[in-house]
Design a protein around this motif. Structure first.
Motif, PDB file in Angstrom:
ATOM      1  N   THR A  27      12.075  32.417  35.724  1.00  0.00           N
ATOM      2  CA  THR A  27      10.710  32.430  36.222  1.00  0.00           C
ATOM      3  C   THR A  27       9.822  33.068  35.169  1.00  0.00           C
ATOM      4  N   VAL A  28       8.656  32.427  34.941  1.00  0.00           N
ATOM      5  CA  VAL A  28       7.709  32.952  33.969  1.00  0.00           C
ATOM      6  C   VAL A  28       6.309  32.725  34.508  1.00  0.00           C
ATOM      7  N   ALA A  29       5.447  33.673  34.261  1.00  0.00           N
ATOM      8  CA  ALA A  29       4.065  33.551  34.711  1.00  0.00           C
ATOM      9  C   ALA A  29       3.299  32.659  33.765  1.00  0.00           C
ATOM     10  N   GLU A  30       2.367  31.886  34.328  1.00  0.00           N
ATOM     11  CA  GLU A  30       1.559  31.020  33.472  1.00  0.00           C
ATOM     12  C   GLU A  30       0.645  31.866  32.595  1.00  0.00           C
ATOM     13  N   GLU A  31       0.113  31.170  31.563  1.00  0.00           N
ATOM     14  CA  GLU A  31      -0.802  31.781  30.609  1.00  0.00           C
ATOM     15  C   GLU A  31      -0.142  32.878  29.781  1.00  0.00           C
ATOM     16  N   GLY A  32       1.217  32.868  29.750  1.00  0.00           N
ATOM     17  CA  GLY A  32       1.902  33.855  28.922  1.00  0.00           C
ATOM     18  C   GLY A  32       1.702  33.574  27.440  1.00  0.00           C
ATOM     19  N   GLU A  33       1.770  34.606  26.615  1.00  0.00           N
ATOM     20  CA  GLU A  33       1.594  34.459  25.177  1.00  0.00           C
ATOM     21  C   GLU A  33       2.766  33.679  24.581  1.00  0.00           C
ATOM     22  N   VAL A  79       8.740  31.508  25.064  1.00  0.00           N
ATOM     23  CA  VAL A  79       7.659  30.573  25.348  1.00  0.00           C
ATOM     24  C   VAL A  79       7.155  30.019  24.030  1.00  0.00           C
ATOM     25  N   ALA A  80       7.110  28.686  23.918  1.00  0.00           N
ATOM     26  CA  ALA A  80       6.691  28.062  22.660  1.00  0.00           C
ATOM     27  C   ALA A  80       5.179  27.846  22.610  1.00  0.00           C
ATOM     28  N   GLU A  81       4.535  27.708  23.736  1.00  0.00           N
ATOM     29  CA  GLU A  81       3.088  27.472  23.766  1.00  0.00           C
ATOM     30  C   GLU A  81       2.548  28.007  25.087  1.00  0.00           C
ATOM     31  N   ARG A  82       1.248  28.160  25.156  1.00  0.00           N
ATOM     32  CA  ARG A  82       0.624  28.670  26.378  1.00  0.00           C
ATOM     33  C   ARG A  82       0.871  27.689  27.517  1.00  0.00           C
ATOM     34  N   LEU A  83       1.286  28.237  28.651  1.00  0.00           N
ATOM     35  CA  LEU A  83       1.621  27.421  29.820  1.00  0.00           C
ATOM     36  C   LEU A  83       0.482  27.484  30.829  1.00  0.00           C
ATOM     37  N   ASP A  84      -0.001  26.304  31.219  1.00  0.00           N
ATOM     38  CA  ASP A  84      -1.031  26.214  32.249  1.00  0.00           C
ATOM     39  C   ASP A  84      -0.399  25.494  33.440  1.00  0.00           C
ATOM     40  N   ARG A  85      -0.094  26.223  34.488  1.00  0.00           N
ATOM     41  CA  ARG A  85       0.601  25.641  35.634  1.00  0.00           C
ATOM     42  C   ARG A  85      -0.193  24.514  36.250  1.00  0.00           C
ATOM     43  N   GLU A  86      -1.524  24.650  36.281  1.00  0.00           N
ATOM     44  CA  GLU A  86      -2.337  23.612  36.892  1.00  0.00           C
ATOM     45  C   GLU A  86      -2.314  22.337  36.047  1.00  0.00           C
ATOM     46  N   GLU A  87      -2.238  22.477  34.739  1.00  0.00           N
ATOM     47  CA  GLU A  87      -2.171  21.299  33.877  1.00  0.00           C
ATOM     48  C   GLU A  87      -0.796  20.650  33.963  1.00  0.00           C
ATOM     49  N   GLU A 113      16.273  25.490  34.201  1.00  0.00           N
ATOM     50  CA  GLU A 113      15.038  25.254  34.924  1.00  0.00           C
ATOM     51  C   GLU A 113      14.207  26.533  34.892  1.00  0.00           C
ATOM     52  N   VAL A 114      12.960  26.372  34.465  1.00  0.00           N
ATOM     53  CA  VAL A 114      12.034  27.515  34.388  1.00  0.00           C
ATOM     54  C   VAL A 114      10.894  27.249  35.370  1.00  0.00           C
ATOM     55  N   THR A 115      10.720  28.137  36.301  1.00  0.00           N
ATOM     56  CA  THR A 115       9.646  28.032  37.290  1.00  0.00           C
ATOM     57  C   THR A 115       8.436  28.803  36.777  1.00  0.00           C
ATOM     58  N   VAL A 116       7.318  28.078  36.689  1.00  0.00           N
ATOM     59  CA  VAL A 116       6.068  28.689  36.223  1.00  0.00           C
ATOM     60  C   VAL A 116       5.303  29.208  37.444  1.00  0.00           C
TER      61      VAL A 116
END
Length: 794
Positions: A27-33, A79-87, A113-116
């Motif tokens: 599990t990872v939070a969105e918008e992580g660096e 994390v390879a790039e910024r994650l936007d869950r909505e996108e 499996e990674v849950t954002v």
């Protein structure tokens, strides 16, 4: 068996991966660096970090996007790039990014499996900055006026939780309740009667608040216009309309029609339709007829982009009253997407000694259609040396199934076809061009099983007699052939030094002259070796046949020519014609026709008495012996071979004609006396010839001198002196000579009364015949024949 064990282990590992799939959930939070740590894959998978590098660990996702990267040294997932869950996931309740961790040697797949998780990064937004309501003053308290709710891209507790009015007033409140299929609707609730005469318009702000921490809010302005006496609002026949449309439906296709009614009459009962809220970005794909309520397509839909579309339709009457219904458009999938084949690894060229089961390519297939349209099967077209083997899920391996031979097939063009189960099915073909690299597995092959070459004896040194040629089916340095001479067996001496072979082109040379009489043929072994590692070679036998030249004259074995005097053959005078006197035996060191000998009677005391067999060399009587025949007969037999040019030898022999073999001693003593007489006769003849020549020379000089003196006397001159005459005589005396190689022989036969004067052959029979010059003058030369001169007196 080793391959089978690997397959069993791989199957067991796949089962293990499925069983432990929950352990690889993160599990990872969105918008992580970028570079944020998600988890340690190596620890969770039970692998040492060193194994990740050794087994070339990598991440593979179905859509090809790499949202994460693997740090092989530590096994951490970053994390390879910024994650936007909505996108990434839109309004989905959960946002899970699946991918595989692929390990090589052996091939292994781990499901990750990674849950954002959503964070409150979006504030509620109303579709319009200002909303105007026209409300009849006769509206009863409790009347509800639907509002277009605000949109918050966040989900869960971060989505909209409550609405409020500010500033508060006694006429309206806001209701936020769940009604249809769990959907919450926002409505203005009239709390007390309106009085247009007291207040014709009013305004306030509607605030939407989410449940994030800190909370975010959005505001829209509500404007209320109080109307007179239109007390019936439009009513839809259904609160929810559901329609289905094929994604292949063309522009202008009718999806469905909505219908609303109003009990009012006149303008207050006229209803118009329009979309009241932009539900998603697909709104531009639909158009509603304001009078009929028909909803049509403005562009084709794509099932793979959105499986359904939710629309809000507002029906408004002429008095400003309205009603809202929901329209759900479900897109029906058609088989409009061909399967996609993604190659993960490909090995080419492939060595021809690759073992069966060698993996040539690894690829996966996918089809973004759904249902049967998204089920994909793979097939390899018309190949016996390769096959497809399922690896994991939708991964396939292209492997060899038999041994390869570059010399038979240097390149394979493999076509893999992926087909879905749609109707009609769509296919995608991927071509793999597999080049086969050469291995030195072919020895050179001579174009003949053996070689026979010919050289004439007495050849010039370094003469080219032929060439050997070998070809190698390999390529490159493995096909470069060099030639050398080798012993037939390792223990034998080095090959003949008189033969050499060119290492580059196989030309065979004879280095020195050969003699057929010493060696008739030479067998050597030539080796052709390629330049491979290790080198392969082949041997061939080269037979050099020496061709005979006519370079040897016949050799007389009998009668022996070395004895002096020559032995004599005894012939009885009573012998008849055909009597065998003797046989000349000769040999020739040459071969073939060069050694074919023929015999000819070259010279004889009485040529008519003897005959020689041309093939046998037998000397026989041509006629019976008579009393007039000489007792001692001398014969010279010519032995000639059949070469070109022919070579010859002579055999000298004697025959004694006897009445009785008891008188053999008398002819022998007579023969000795005859030989002594011959020598004395020779000296007498030489003296006689010399005196005769001297006399003739003197007479010629005297006559010449006399003539000259007469001419001088006529002219008054003295022609000669005593010294001149003496000098001329001396010169004439010195000119006359008798050739030394010749002698005269006088033989007298006993009892016959005949005398024979013979001009014999040279004393040295081995010297070539010469011209017999008897005398030489100043102006002329006289030659005499060298043949025998015989005079007979009766």
């Amino acid at each position: 068996m080793a391959i089978a064990r690997q397959v069993l282990c791989f199957s067991a590992f796949l089962s293990l991966v499925h069983g432990r799939s929950e352990l690889l959930r993160y599990t990872v939070a969105e918008e992580g660096e970028s570079g944020s740590v998600v988890g340690n894959v190596a620890e969770d998978a039970g692998l040492a970090p060193a194994q990740l590098s050794a087994r070339r660990a990598r991440l593979a996702s179905e859509d090809g996007r790499q949202h994460f990267r693997l740090e092989r040294g530590t096994g951490r997932l970053l994390v390879a790039e910024r994650l936007d869950r909505e996108e990434l996931c839109g309004q989905a309740a959960t946002c899970t990014l699946p991918f595989e961790l692929v390990l090589a040697n052996p091939l292994q797949f781990l499901r990750v499996e990674v849950t954002v998780e959503d964070i409150n990064d979006h504030a509620p937004v109303f579709p319009e900055e200002q909303v105007t309501f026209k409300i009849l003053e006769t509206s009863n308290p409790g009347s509800r006026f639907p509002l277009e709710g605000a949109r918050d891209l966040d989900i869960g507790s971060n989505s909209i939780q409550a609405y409020s009015i500010t500033p508060e007033n006694g006429y309206f409140s806001v209701s936020f309740e769940t009604r249809i299929k769990g959907k919450k609707y926002v409505e203005l609730v009239l709390e007390k009667l309106l009085d247009r005469e007291e207040q014709s318009e009013m305004g306030f702000n509607l605030i939407a608040m989410d449940g994030g921490s800190p909370p975010r809010s959005g505001t829209t302005q509500i404007r209320i216009i109080v109307l007179d006496v239109n007390d019936n609002s439009p009513i839809f026949a259904q609160d929810l309309y559901v329609g289905q449309v094929l994604e292949s439906a063309p522009e202008g296709s009718v999806v469905l029609s909505v219908l609303a009614t109003d009990l009012d009459a006149g303008p207050n009962g006229d209803i118009s339709y329009q979309f009241s809220q932009v539900v998603s970005q697909s709104d531009s794909a639909f158009l509603i007829d304001p009078f009929s309520g028909e909803i049509k397509l403005t562009k084709p839909l794509d099932f793979e982009t959105a499986e359904n579309h939710e629309l809000s339709v507002r029906a408004t009457d002429g008095g400003g009253l309205s009603a809202i219904c929901k329209v759900l458009v479900e897109v029906v999938d058609v088989n409009d997407n061909a399967p996609e084949l993604v190659v993960s690894s490909f090995s080419s060229p492939l060595p021809e000694n690759a073992l069966p089961g060698t993996v040539v390519a690894l690829f996966n297939v996918k089809d973004i259609d759904s249902g049967a349209n998204g089920k994909v099967s793979c097939a390899l077209e018309d190949q016996l040396s390769f096959s497809l083997r399922p690896a994991y899920k939708n991964y396939y391996e292209l492997v060899t199934v038999s041994t390869l031979d570059r010399e038979e097939t240097a390149r394979y063009i493999l076509s893999v076809t992926a087909a879905d189960a749609g109707s009609p099915p769509l296919t995608t073909t991927q071509t793999f061009t597999v080049d086969i690299s050469d291995v030195n597995d072919n020895a050179p092959v001579f174009n003949q099983t053996s070689y026979t070459m010919y050289v004439r004896e007495n050849n010039v040194p370094t003469v080219l007699v032929g060439a050997v040629s070998a070809a190698d089916a390999d390529t490159g340095s493995n096909a470069k052939v060099t030639y050398s001479l080798v012993p037939a067996h390792p223990t034998e001496q080095p090959p003949c030094s008189c033969i050499s072979v060119n290492s580059e082109n196989g030309d065979v040379f004879v280095l020195r002259p050969l003699d057929y009489e010493q060696v008739k043929q030479i067998d050597v072994l030539v080796r052709a070796s390629d330049a491979g590692s290790p080198a392969l070679s082949a041997n061939v036998t080269v037979r050099l046949v020496v061709v005979d030249e006519n370079d040897n004259a016949p050799l007389v074995l009998y009668p022996s020519q070395d004895s002096s005097p020559l032995s004599s053959e005894l012939v009885p005078k009573s012998a008849e014609a055909g009597y065998l006197v003797t046989k000349v035996v000769s040999v020739d060191a040459d071969s073939g026709q060069n050694s074919w000998l023929s015999y000819h009677l070259l010279r004889a005391t009485d040529p008519g008495l003897f005959v020689v067999g041309a093939q046998s060399g037998e000397v026989r009587l041509r006629r019976p012996v008579t009393e007039r025949d000489t007792v001692k007969q001398k014969l010279i037999v010519l032995v000639r071979d059949n070469g070109q040019p022919p070579l010859s030898a002579t055999a000298s022999l004697s025959a004694l004609l006897l009445s009785d073999f008891s008188d053999v001693r008398l002819p022998q003593s007579s023969l000795a006396m005859a030989d002594e007489g011959d020598s004395l006769t020779m000296y007498l003849i030489i003296s006689l010839v010399f005196v005769s020549l001297l006399f003739l020379a003197s007479m010629a000089a005297f006559v010449t001198r006399k003539v000259c003196m007469r001419r001088e006397m006529k002219g008054g001159h003295v022609l000669y002196s005593v010294g001149t005459l003496q000098g001329g005589l001396a010169d004439a005396d010195a000119v006359g000579t008798l050739p030394h190689p010749y002698c005269y022989e006088i033989s007298l036969t006993t009892g016959s009364g005949n005398s024979e004067f013979k001009f014999l052959k040279p004393i040295l029979p081995s010297l070539p015949p010469q011209h017999c010059t008897v005398g030489r003058g100043t102006d002329d030369e006289q030659d005499f024949p060298c043949g025998p001169i015989t005079t007979e007196t009766s």
